[in-house]
Design a protein around this motif. Structure first.
Motif, PDB file in Angstrom:
ATOM      1  N   ALA A  49       1.010  -1.382   0.157  1.00 50.33           N
ATOM      2  CA  ALA A  49      -0.079  -0.059  -0.008  1.00 50.33           C
ATOM      3  C   ALA A  49       0.743   1.262  -0.117  1.00 50.33           C
ATOM      4  O   ALA A  49       0.245   2.372   0.436  1.00 50.33           O
ATOM      5  CB  ALA A  49      -0.856  -0.023   1.173  1.00 50.33           C
ATOM      6  N   VAL A 102     -10.363  -1.093  -6.811  1.00 48.51           N
ATOM      7  CA  VAL A 102      -9.381  -0.622  -5.816  1.00 48.51           C
ATOM      8  C   VAL A 102      -8.633   0.636  -6.587  1.00 48.51           C
ATOM      9  O   VAL A 102      -8.385   0.460  -7.895  1.00 48.51           O
ATOM     10  CB  VAL A 102      -8.517  -1.471  -4.923  1.00 48.51           C
ATOM     11  CG1 VAL A 102      -9.595  -2.123  -4.057  1.00 48.51           C
ATOM     12  CG2 VAL A 102      -7.888  -2.236  -6.047  1.00 48.51           C
ATOM     13  N   LEU A 128      -4.866  -5.654  -1.841  1.00 46.92           N
ATOM     14  CA  LEU A 128      -5.880  -4.444  -1.694  1.00 46.92           C
ATOM     15  C   LEU A 128      -7.093  -4.566  -1.306  1.00 46.92           C
ATOM     16  O   LEU A 128      -7.818  -4.210  -0.338  1.00 46.92           O
ATOM     17  CB  LEU A 128      -5.323  -3.229  -2.493  1.00 46.92           C
ATOM     18  CG  LEU A 128      -5.961  -1.757  -2.059  1.00 46.92           C
ATOM     19  CD1 LEU A 128      -5.328  -1.363  -0.709  1.00 46.92           C
ATOM     20  CD2 LEU A 128      -5.224  -0.880  -3.295  1.00 46.92           C
ATOM     21  N   LYS A 129      -7.719  -5.278  -2.675  1.00 45.48           N
ATOM     22  CA  LYS A 129      -8.945  -5.714  -2.224  1.00 45.48           C
ATOM     23  C   LYS A 129      -9.394  -6.550  -1.237  1.00 45.48           C
ATOM     24  O   LYS A 129     -10.394  -6.409  -0.476  1.00 45.48           O
ATOM     25  CB  LYS A 129      -9.440  -6.388  -3.683  1.00 45.48           C
ATOM     26  CG  LYS A 129     -11.033  -6.933  -3.702  1.00 45.48           C
ATOM     27  CD  LYS A 129     -11.250  -7.752  -4.885  1.00 45.48           C
ATOM     28  CE  LYS A 129     -12.483  -8.221  -5.040  1.00 45.48           C
ATOM     29  NZ  LYS A 129     -12.608  -9.437  -5.947  1.00 45.48           N
ATOM     30  N   GLN A 131      -7.883  -6.574   1.917  1.00 44.31           N
ATOM     31  CA  GLN A 131      -7.770  -6.139   3.064  1.00 44.31           C
ATOM     32  C   GLN A 131      -8.910  -5.172   3.006  1.00 44.31           C
ATOM     33  O   GLN A 131      -9.336  -4.796   3.976  1.00 44.31           O
ATOM     34  CB  GLN A 131      -6.434  -5.239   3.042  1.00 44.31           C
ATOM     35  CG  GLN A 131      -5.226  -6.238   2.955  1.00 44.31           C
ATOM     36  CD  GLN A 131      -5.147  -7.034   4.252  1.00 44.31           C
ATOM     37  OE1 GLN A 131      -5.534  -6.984   5.149  1.00 44.31           O
ATOM     38  NE2 GLN A 131      -4.387  -8.299   3.834  1.00 44.31           N
ATOM     39  N   LYS A 132      -9.058  -4.442   1.970  1.00 40.57           N
ATOM     40  CA  LYS A 132     -10.283  -3.444   2.077  1.00 40.57           C
ATOM     41  C   LYS A 132     -11.650  -4.034   2.423  1.00 40.57           C
ATOM     42  O   LYS A 132     -12.387  -3.507   2.928  1.00 40.57           O
ATOM     43  CB  LYS A 132     -10.433  -2.946   0.634  1.00 40.57           C
ATOM     44  CG  LYS A 132     -11.527  -1.872   0.228  1.00 40.57           C
ATOM     45  CD  LYS A 132     -11.696  -1.514  -0.971  1.00 40.57           C
ATOM     46  CE  LYS A 132     -12.932  -0.809  -1.278  1.00 40.57           C
ATOM     47  NZ  LYS A 132     -13.461  -0.662  -2.819  1.00 40.57           N
ATOM     48  N   ASN A 133     -11.864  -5.153   1.907  1.00 39.42           N
ATOM     49  CA  ASN A 133     -12.984  -6.030   2.372  1.00 39.42           C
ATOM     50  C   ASN A 133     -12.927  -6.706   3.483  1.00 39.42           C
ATOM     51  O   ASN A 133     -13.700  -7.642   3.891  1.00 39.42           O
ATOM     52  CB  ASN A 133     -13.463  -6.795   1.042  1.00 39.42           C
ATOM     53  CG  ASN A 133     -14.000  -6.043  -0.070  1.00 39.42           C
ATOM     54  OD1 ASN A 133     -14.440  -5.083   0.021  1.00 39.42           O
ATOM     55  ND2 ASN A 133     -13.430  -6.493  -1.229  1.00 39.42           N
ATOM     56  N   SER A 163      -4.127  -6.223   8.095  1.00 40.53           N
ATOM     57  CA  SER A 163      -4.651  -5.811   9.430  1.00 40.53           C
ATOM     58  C   SER A 163      -4.362  -6.721  10.429  1.00 40.53           C
ATOM     59  O   SER A 163      -3.916  -7.865  10.255  1.00 40.53           O
ATOM     60  CB  SER A 163      -5.953  -5.480   9.330  1.00 40.53           C
ATOM     61  OG  SER A 163      -6.563  -6.021   7.994  1.00 40.53           O
TER      62      SER A 163
END
Length: 163
Positions: A49, A102, A128-129, A131-133, A163
């Motif tokens: 990121a 993303v 990224l997708k 982690q975002k979800n 995370s």
């Protein structure tokens, strides 16, 4: 003949001494290249990121950057990356689809996570997708092109978030 051979030998020795005295910077291998006899993903440090893994300390030493994802096999952290045995065309398709959801701009030519490898770009987007979800396993399938890993696949100044 002997003097010419002697001069050539001395010049070669001087050249070798100069060549071996230059200290070159260390660049860890890219995760998509692997390390012979080592782990399949190479050393930590890849598409992420955009969080730098290390910063220069006040005395020239390095310190871990605040918020950097640092994890080993037992850290409890998870990342979603592209599978190694998937066709490049499938990874490219997955990358294009995920980038509709993303922000993939860090993988562009001027981005901190730029790499010519489609595996690196796809892994950045997939993670990224994921982690975002909220790290839902279903978000790390991407039509069979990705999987979850527990060893930080980051490299260079580009760190995959977790995370």
């Amino acid at each position: 003949m002997a003097p010419n051979f002697f001069v050539a030998s001395v010049l070669l020795l001087q050249l070798a001494a100069i060549a071996f005295s230059i200290r070159l910077p260390y660049y860890p291998p890219r995760p998509d290249k692997g390390i012979p006899g080592g782990p399949a993903l190479g050393l930590p440090g890849g598409p992420a990121a955009g969080i730098p893994t290390q910063q220069e300390g006040p005395a020239g030493g390095s310190t871990t950057a605040p918020g950097a994802a640092v994890g080993g096999a037992n850290s409890g952290k998870k990342w979603c990356i592209g599978k190694k045995d998937i066709l490049t065309s499938l990874l490219k398709t997955a990358f294009d689809e995920i980038c509709k959801e993303v922000d993939c701009s860090p993988t562009g030519p001027t981005g901190i996570c730029y790499d010519e490898s489609i595996w690196s770009k796809a892994s950045y987007a997939m993670n990224l997708k994921y982690q975002k979800n909220g790290q839902k396993d279903s978000d790390c399938d991407n039509q069979g092109t990705s999987h979850i890993v527990t060893i930080d696949p980051s490299w260079g100044k580009c760190v995959l978030i977790s995370s």
